[in-house]
Design a protein around this motif. Structure first.
Motif, short mmCIF file in Angstrom:
data_model
loop_
_atom_site.label_atom_id
_atom_site.label_comp_id
_atom_site.label_asym_id
_atom_site.label_seq_id
_atom_site.Cartn_x
_atom_site.Cartn_y
_atom_site.Cartn_z
N GLU A 47 0.79 -1.54 -0.08
CA GLU A 47 -0.13 0.23 -0.27
C GLU A 47 0.53 1.51 -0.03
O GLU A 47 2.10 1.19 0.76
CB GLU A 47 -1.11 -0.32 0.92
N LEU A 48 0.54 2.09 -1.06
CA LEU A 48 1.78 3.30 -1.03
C LEU A 48 0.92 4.54 0.24
O LEU A 48 -0.15 4.63 0.40
CB LEU A 48 1.06 3.75 -1.86
N TRP A 49 1.79 4.67 0.81
CA TRP A 49 1.65 5.51 2.29
C TRP A 49 1.66 7.19 1.30
O TRP A 49 2.58 8.35 0.93
CB TRP A 49 2.57 5.80 3.28
N GLY A 50 0.87 7.80 1.12
CA GLY A 50 0.41 9.55 0.59
C GLY A 50 0.49 9.09 -0.74
O GLY A 50 0.48 8.30 -1.13
N LEU A 51 1.38 10.15 -1.14
CA LEU A 51 1.50 10.43 -3.00
C LEU A 51 3.20 9.62 -2.97
O LEU A 51 3.79 10.60 -1.45
CB LEU A 51 1.14 11.87 -3.96
N PRO A 52 3.56 9.47 -3.95
CA PRO A 52 5.15 9.76 -3.65
C PRO A 52 5.30 11.26 -3.96
O PRO A 52 4.84 12.13 -3.72
CB PRO A 52 5.48 8.98 -5.31
N LEU A 53 7.35 11.00 -2.77
CA LEU A 53 7.46 12.53 -2.94
C LEU A 53 8.04 13.17 -3.60
O LEU A 53 9.85 13.48 -3.36
CB LEU A 53 7.89 12.84 -1.21
N PHE A 54 7.75 13.62 -4.82
CA PHE A 54 8.89 14.85 -5.88
C PHE A 54 9.15 15.80 -5.23
O PHE A 54 8.97 16.33 -4.47
CB PHE A 54 7.95 14.72 -6.99
N GLU A 55 10.35 16.02 -6.17
CA GLU A 55 11.24 17.16 -5.97
C GLU A 55 11.34 17.19 -4.49
O GLU A 55 10.96 19.50 -4.20
CB GLU A 55 10.76 18.03 -6.70
N ILE A 56 11.30 16.75 -3.47
CA ILE A 56 11.99 16.98 -1.82
C ILE A 56 13.14 17.49 -1.91
O ILE A 56 14.14 17.10 -2.44
CB ILE A 56 11.39 14.99 -1.53
#
Length: 138
Positions: free
Chosen positions: A49-58
């Protein structure tokens, strides 16, 4: 039984400071980070299961650690892992994956043997965790 899955799985569990350093490395490479969890630890289970959305450009590893800790609070009896993806070649490739949380009890795996053609033996294994329905495994 200790589940060994991911980049650092044969080492002792990473501390939050070590996790932060790995995330900082991923951020320095411009990799996208995602957090996933599951209660089915089978190595061939690709559907976490994915927690939230992928973290892009962090740009700050602390924000990823905040999301990890939020997931730990909500999913304390689950396996939680961090994935980092490199899209520099136009394809999302997982280049780093490691566990950041384990449930308090890891039930292990059962080895199953079955007869095959010509007296051959086939072996497979399944997680003891899957004996119970999803959501009540731990």
């Amino acid at each position: 039984m200790r589940l060994t899955q991911g980049t650092f799985s044969f080492l002792p569990d990473l501390t939050d400071e070590q996790i932060k350093k790995q995330i900082a490395y991923a951020v320095s490479k411009n990799w996208s980070v995602s957090i996933e969890y599951t209660d089915d630890p089978h190595p061939r289970n690709n559907f976490w299961e994915l927690w939230g959305l992928p973290l892009f450009e962090i740009s700050d590893p602390a924000s990823v650690l905040y999301e990890i800790n939020s997931c730990r609070k909500q999913q304390s009896n689950q396996y939680i892992k961090v994935n980092a993806f490199d899209n520099t070649r136009g394809v999302e490739s997982c280049v780093l994956s490691f566990l950041v949380h384990r449930p308090g009890f890891e039930p292990g795996f059962e080895l199953l043997r079955s007869e095959d053609i010509g007296r051959n033996q086939k072996y497979s294994f399944r997680s003891y965790a899957t004996e119970k329905p999803e959501g009540s495994r731990y």
